[in-house]
Design a protein around this motif. Structure first.
Motif, PDB file in Angstrom:
ATOM      1  N   LYS A  25       1.909 -13.889   5.218  1.00 34.07           N
ATOM      2  CA  LYS A  25       3.159 -13.070   4.996  1.00 34.07           C
ATOM      3  C   LYS A  25       2.770 -11.785   5.679  1.00 34.07           C
ATOM      4  CE  LYS A  25       3.926 -14.448   0.265  1.00 34.07           C
ATOM      5  NZ  LYS A  25       4.012 -14.179  -1.184  1.00 34.07           N
ATOM      6  N   PRO A  26       3.762 -11.198   6.168  1.00 31.15           N
ATOM      7  CA  PRO A  26       3.505 -10.018   7.157  1.00 31.15           C
ATOM      8  C   PRO A  26       2.957  -8.710   6.267  1.00 31.15           C
ATOM      9  CG  PRO A  26       5.869 -10.155   6.534  1.00 31.15           C
ATOM     10  CD  PRO A  26       5.119 -11.286   6.221  1.00 31.15           C
ATOM     11  N   LYS A  27       1.952  -7.872   6.945  1.00 29.29           N
ATOM     12  CA  LYS A  27       1.169  -6.960   5.988  1.00 29.29           C
ATOM     13  C   LYS A  27       2.395  -5.685   5.860  1.00 29.29           C
ATOM     14  CE  LYS A  27      -2.875  -3.831   6.021  1.00 29.29           C
ATOM     15  NZ  LYS A  27      -4.256  -3.576   6.801  1.00 29.29           N
ATOM     16  N   VAL A  28       2.288  -5.242   4.883  1.00 31.65           N
ATOM     17  CA  VAL A  28       3.448  -4.128   4.561  1.00 31.65           C
ATOM     18  C   VAL A  28       2.562  -2.908   4.502  1.00 31.65           C
ATOM     19  CG1 VAL A  28       4.747  -3.139   2.692  1.00 31.65           C
ATOM     20  CG2 VAL A  28       4.561  -5.640   3.092  1.00 31.65           C
ATOM     21  N   ASP A  29       2.705  -1.896   5.411  1.00 37.49           N
ATOM     22  CA  ASP A  29       2.185  -0.629   5.355  1.00 37.49           C
ATOM     23  C   ASP A  29       3.301   0.460   4.767  1.00 37.49           C
ATOM     24  OD1 ASP A  29       0.645   1.422   6.210  1.00 37.49           O
ATOM     25  OD2 ASP A  29       1.091   1.649   8.318  1.00 37.49           O
ATOM     26  N   LEU A  30       2.593   0.751   3.579  1.00 41.49           N
ATOM     27  CA  LEU A  30       3.181   1.845   2.836  1.00 41.49           C
ATOM     28  C   LEU A  30       3.264   3.182   3.115  1.00 41.49           C
ATOM     29  CD1 LEU A  30       1.954   0.817  -0.869  1.00 41.49           C
ATOM     30  CD2 LEU A  30       4.138   0.248   0.263  1.00 41.49           C
ATOM     31  N   PRO A  31       4.383   4.097   3.113  1.00 39.35           N
ATOM     32  CA  PRO A  31       4.177   5.454   3.414  1.00 39.35           C
ATOM     33  C   PRO A  31       2.803   6.244   2.965  1.00 39.35           C
ATOM     34  CG  PRO A  31       6.575   4.766   2.926  1.00 39.35           C
ATOM     35  CD  PRO A  31       5.554   3.785   2.476  1.00 39.35           C
ATOM     36  N   GLN A  32       2.590   7.198   3.437  1.00 38.31           N
ATOM     37  CA  GLN A  32       1.201   7.926   2.918  1.00 38.31           C
ATOM     38  C   GLN A  32       1.627   8.528   1.758  1.00 38.31           C
ATOM     39  OE1 GLN A  32      -1.865   7.902   4.496  1.00 38.31           O
ATOM     40  NE2 GLN A  32      -2.557   8.861   2.621  1.00 38.31           N
ATOM     41  N   GLU A  33       2.825   9.000   1.514  1.00 35.43           N
ATOM     42  CA  GLU A  33       3.166   9.513   0.227  1.00 35.43           C
ATOM     43  C   GLU A  33       3.165   8.750  -1.017  1.00 35.43           C
ATOM     44  OE1 GLU A  33       7.067  11.807  -1.789  1.00 35.43           O
ATOM     45  OE2 GLU A  33       6.983  11.342   0.237  1.00 35.43           O
ATOM     46  N   ARG A  68       0.302   8.427  -4.318  1.00 32.53           N
ATOM     47  CA  ARG A  68       0.882   8.240  -5.811  1.00 32.53           C
ATOM     48  C   ARG A  68       0.167   7.268  -6.359  1.00 32.53           C
ATOM     49  NH1 ARG A  68       4.475   5.626  -8.791  1.00 32.53           N
ATOM     50  NH2 ARG A  68       4.758   4.340  -7.027  1.00 32.53           N
ATOM     51  N   LEU A  69       0.160   6.005  -5.661  1.00 36.77           N
ATOM     52  CA  LEU A  69      -0.445   4.849  -6.418  1.00 36.77           C
ATOM     53  C   LEU A  69      -1.859   5.140  -6.421  1.00 36.77           C
ATOM     54  CD1 LEU A  69       0.984   1.920  -4.424  1.00 36.77           C
ATOM     55  CD2 LEU A  69       1.459   2.578  -6.578  1.00 36.77           C
ATOM     56  N   ASP A  70      -2.648   5.901  -5.632  1.00 34.25           N
ATOM     57  CA  ASP A  70      -4.011   6.420  -5.757  1.00 34.25           C
ATOM     58  C   ASP A  70      -4.381   6.971  -6.941  1.00 34.25           C
ATOM     59  OD1 ASP A  70      -6.788   6.046  -4.684  1.00 34.25           O
ATOM     60  OD2 ASP A  70      -6.582   8.299  -4.332  1.00 34.25           O
ATOM     61  N   ALA A  71      -3.450   8.043  -7.161  1.00 38.85           N
ATOM     62  CA  ALA A  71      -3.334   9.091  -8.309  1.00 38.85           C
ATOM     63  C   ALA A  71      -3.013   8.319  -9.628  1.00 38.85           C
ATOM     64  CB  ALA A  71      -2.412  10.107  -7.990  1.00 38.85           C
ATOM     65  N   ALA A  72      -2.449   7.458  -9.632  1.00 36.63           N
ATOM     66  CA  ALA A  72      -2.087   6.673 -10.799  1.00 36.63           C
ATOM     67  C   ALA A  72      -3.234   5.698 -11.213  1.00 36.63           C
ATOM     68  CB  ALA A  72      -0.740   5.725 -10.667  1.00 36.63           C
ATOM     69  N   VAL A  73      -3.992   5.117 -10.224  1.00 36.12           N
ATOM     70  CA  VAL A  73      -5.095   4.330 -10.245  1.00 36.12           C
ATOM     71  C   VAL A  73      -6.450   5.113 -11.049  1.00 36.12           C
ATOM     72  CG1 VAL A  73      -7.088   2.759  -9.293  1.00 36.12           C
ATOM     73  CG2 VAL A  73      -4.593   2.443  -8.758  1.00 36.12           C
ATOM     74  N   LYS A  74      -6.483   6.295 -10.327  1.00 38.87           N
ATOM     75  CA  LYS A  74      -7.702   7.155 -10.733  1.00 38.87           C
ATOM     76  C   LYS A  74      -7.255   7.895 -12.326  1.00 38.87           C
ATOM     77  CE  LYS A  74      -8.793   9.013  -6.485  1.00 38.87           C
ATOM     78  NZ  LYS A  74      -9.067  10.056  -5.491  1.00 38.87           N
ATOM     79  N   ALA A  75      -6.078   8.001 -12.413  1.00 38.67           N
ATOM     80  CA  ALA A  75      -5.880   8.539 -14.038  1.00 38.67           C
ATOM     81  C   ALA A  75      -5.964   7.495 -14.939  1.00 38.67           C
ATOM     82  CB  ALA A  75      -4.424   8.899 -13.863  1.00 38.67           C
ATOM     83  N   TRP A  76      -5.711   6.232 -14.551  1.00 40.31           N
ATOM     84  CA  TRP A  76      -6.129   5.031 -15.475  1.00 40.31           C
ATOM     85  C   TRP A  76      -7.338   4.823 -15.491  1.00 40.31           C
ATOM     86  CZ3 TRP A  76      -8.778   0.629 -14.968  1.00 40.31           C
ATOM     87  CH2 TRP A  76      -8.565  -0.334 -15.826  1.00 40.31           C
ATOM     88  N   PHE A  77      -8.210   4.921 -14.517  1.00 44.30           N
ATOM     89  CA  PHE A  77      -9.697   4.786 -14.482  1.00 44.30           C
ATOM     90  C   PHE A  77     -10.353   5.896 -15.367  1.00 44.30           C
ATOM     91  CE2 PHE A  77     -13.922   5.603 -13.037  1.00 44.30           C
ATOM     92  CZ  PHE A  77     -14.604   4.314 -13.304  1.00 44.30           C
ATOM     93  N   ASN A  78      -9.886   7.152 -15.290  1.00 45.29           N
ATOM     94  CA  ASN A  78     -10.438   8.406 -15.948  1.00 45.29           C
ATOM     95  C   ASN A  78     -10.199   7.997 -17.701  1.00 45.29           C
ATOM     96  OD1 ASN A  78     -11.522   9.489 -13.962  1.00 45.29           O
ATOM     97  ND2 ASN A  78      -9.589  10.542 -13.742  1.00 45.29           N
ATOM     98  N   PHE A  79      -8.944   7.526 -17.823  1.00 39.59           N
ATOM     99  CA  PHE A  79      -8.565   7.375 -19.282  1.00 39.59           C
ATOM    100  C   PHE A  79      -9.338   6.343 -19.932  1.00 39.59           C
ATOM    101  CE2 PHE A  79      -6.044   4.589 -22.306  1.00 39.59           C
ATOM    102  CZ  PHE A  79      -5.652   5.652 -23.341  1.00 39.59           C
ATOM    103  N   GLN A  80      -9.575   5.142 -19.168  1.00 38.92           N
ATOM    104  CA  GLN A  80     -10.531   4.211 -19.546  1.00 38.92           C
ATOM    105  C   GLN A  80     -11.845   4.619 -19.901  1.00 38.92           C
ATOM    106  OE1 GLN A  80      -9.624   0.861 -20.652  1.00 38.92           O
ATOM    107  NE2 GLN A  80      -7.455   1.468 -20.017  1.00 38.92           N
ATOM    108  N   MET A  81     -12.587   5.421 -18.932  1.00 40.60           N
ATOM    109  CA  MET A  81     -13.916   5.837 -19.245  1.00 40.60           C
ATOM    110  C   MET A  81     -14.028   6.912 -20.059  1.00 40.60           C
ATOM    111  SD  MET A  81     -15.691   3.939 -17.382  1.00 40.60           S
ATOM    112  CE  MET A  81     -17.000   4.677 -17.183  1.00 40.60           C
ATOM    113  N   ALA A  82     -12.785   7.710 -20.870  1.00 38.19           N
ATOM    114  CA  ALA A  82     -13.072   8.889 -21.798  1.00 38.19           C
ATOM    115  C   ALA A  82     -13.646   8.382 -22.849  1.00 38.19           C
ATOM    116  CB  ALA A  82     -11.538   9.388 -21.923  1.00 38.19           C
ATOM    117  N   PRO A  83     -14.496   9.214 -23.634  1.00 37.29           N
ATOM    118  CA  PRO A  83     -15.176   8.599 -24.880  1.00 37.29           C
ATOM    119  C   PRO A  83     -14.145   8.689 -25.926  1.00 37.29           C
ATOM    120  CG  PRO A  83     -15.738  11.024 -24.288  1.00 37.29           C
ATOM    121  CD  PRO A  83     -14.997  10.531 -22.876  1.00 37.29           C
ATOM    122  N   GLU A  84     -14.204   7.663 -26.897  1.00 38.41           N
ATOM    123  CA  GLU A  84     -13.462   7.893 -28.046  1.00 38.41           C
ATOM    124  C   GLU A  84     -13.802   8.896 -28.926  1.00 38.41           C
ATOM    125  OE1 GLU A  84     -13.623   3.617 -29.627  1.00 38.41           O
ATOM    126  OE2 GLU A  84     -13.005   2.895 -27.773  1.00 38.41           O
TER     127      GLU A  84
END
Length: 226
Positions: free
Chosen positions: A198-206, A210-226
């Motif tokens: 399959k051809p490699k899809v190059d996403l726009p930087q924007e 956005r995806l990088d920020a979403a992943v970081k937010a999810w990771f911070n949520f998982q690591m937050a103390p209960e």
């Protein structure tokens, strides 16, 4: 037990033929045991069949004029989803027309051959095993004379029962094994189809940000103390 139906694999005579087929296929596959009816590892058995074992066994049975050997070898292969060479399929269709069998069993195989995709997908012949047949025969009311037990046996006609292989099955095995080596060598030389990439899809930087920020937010949520 005899027979509990007139469909495929519904009699001791058929199971005896399958046992004999498994013994002969094991010699071709150069292994102690080669289970076709209830293999522990169906994918491995299918791989060996597709690698030339099926074709060589089918050819061997054809040379020996063992019609039921060819027919039930195909039945076993179809149940596993094995890829059957076109020439062998054509031959078994002709053999089926010439071989006396119960109309129920022959009809099942004819329907299977007509609908078999030959692409790795197993075929279900919808034959009831002896256990399924016994369970289906159980009713709330049984005749008193039977003591609550219903016999499963059906009347068999000797001329329609599958027959075992000829007495000289051992003759010609060396020639078949030689043919198998030639078959495997030919298969190895044939070029394999190129894997589609399959051809490699190059996403726009924007979008990447956005995806990088979403992943970081999810990771911070998982690591937050209960």
């Amino acid at each position: 037990m005899g027979a509990w139906g007139y469909g495929l694999l519904q009699s001791d005579a058929e199971l005896d033929v399958v046992d004999e087929i498994e013994d002969e296929v094991a010699k071709i596959a150069k292994t102690k045991r080669f289970r076709l009816l209830h293999p522990k590892h169906p994918a491995r058995v299918k791989e060996r069949l597709d690698g030339g074992v099926f074709h060589c066994a089918f050819l061997y049975f054809h040379v020996k004029k063992w019609n039921h050997g060819m027919i039930y070898l195909v039945v076993m292969a179809m149940r596993l989803g094995s890829t059957i060479p076109a020439d062998d399929l054509a031959q078994v269709i002709q053999t089926l027309e010439e071989t006396p069998m119960y109309k129920e069993a022959k009809g099942q195989l004819e329907q299977g051959l007509a609908g078999y995709k030959n692409n790795g997908e197993p075929w279900d012949f919808q034959s009831k095993s002896i256990v399924d047949a016994a369970n289906a025969s159980i009713t709330n009311e049984q005749p008193a004379a039977t003591g609550g037990f219903q016999m499963l046996n059906v009347m068999e006609k000797w001329s329609l029962r599958p027959q075992g292989g000829p007495n000289d099955m051992e003759k010609g095995m060396e020639e078949i094994l030689k043919h198998q080596k030639e078959w495997e060598a030919k298969q190895a030389k044939e070029p394999k189809p190129a894997t589609e990439t399959k051809p490699k899809v190059d996403l726009p930087q924007e979008e990447k940000d956005r995806l990088d920020a979403a992943v970081k937010a999810w990771f911070n949520f998982q690591m937050a103390p209960e």
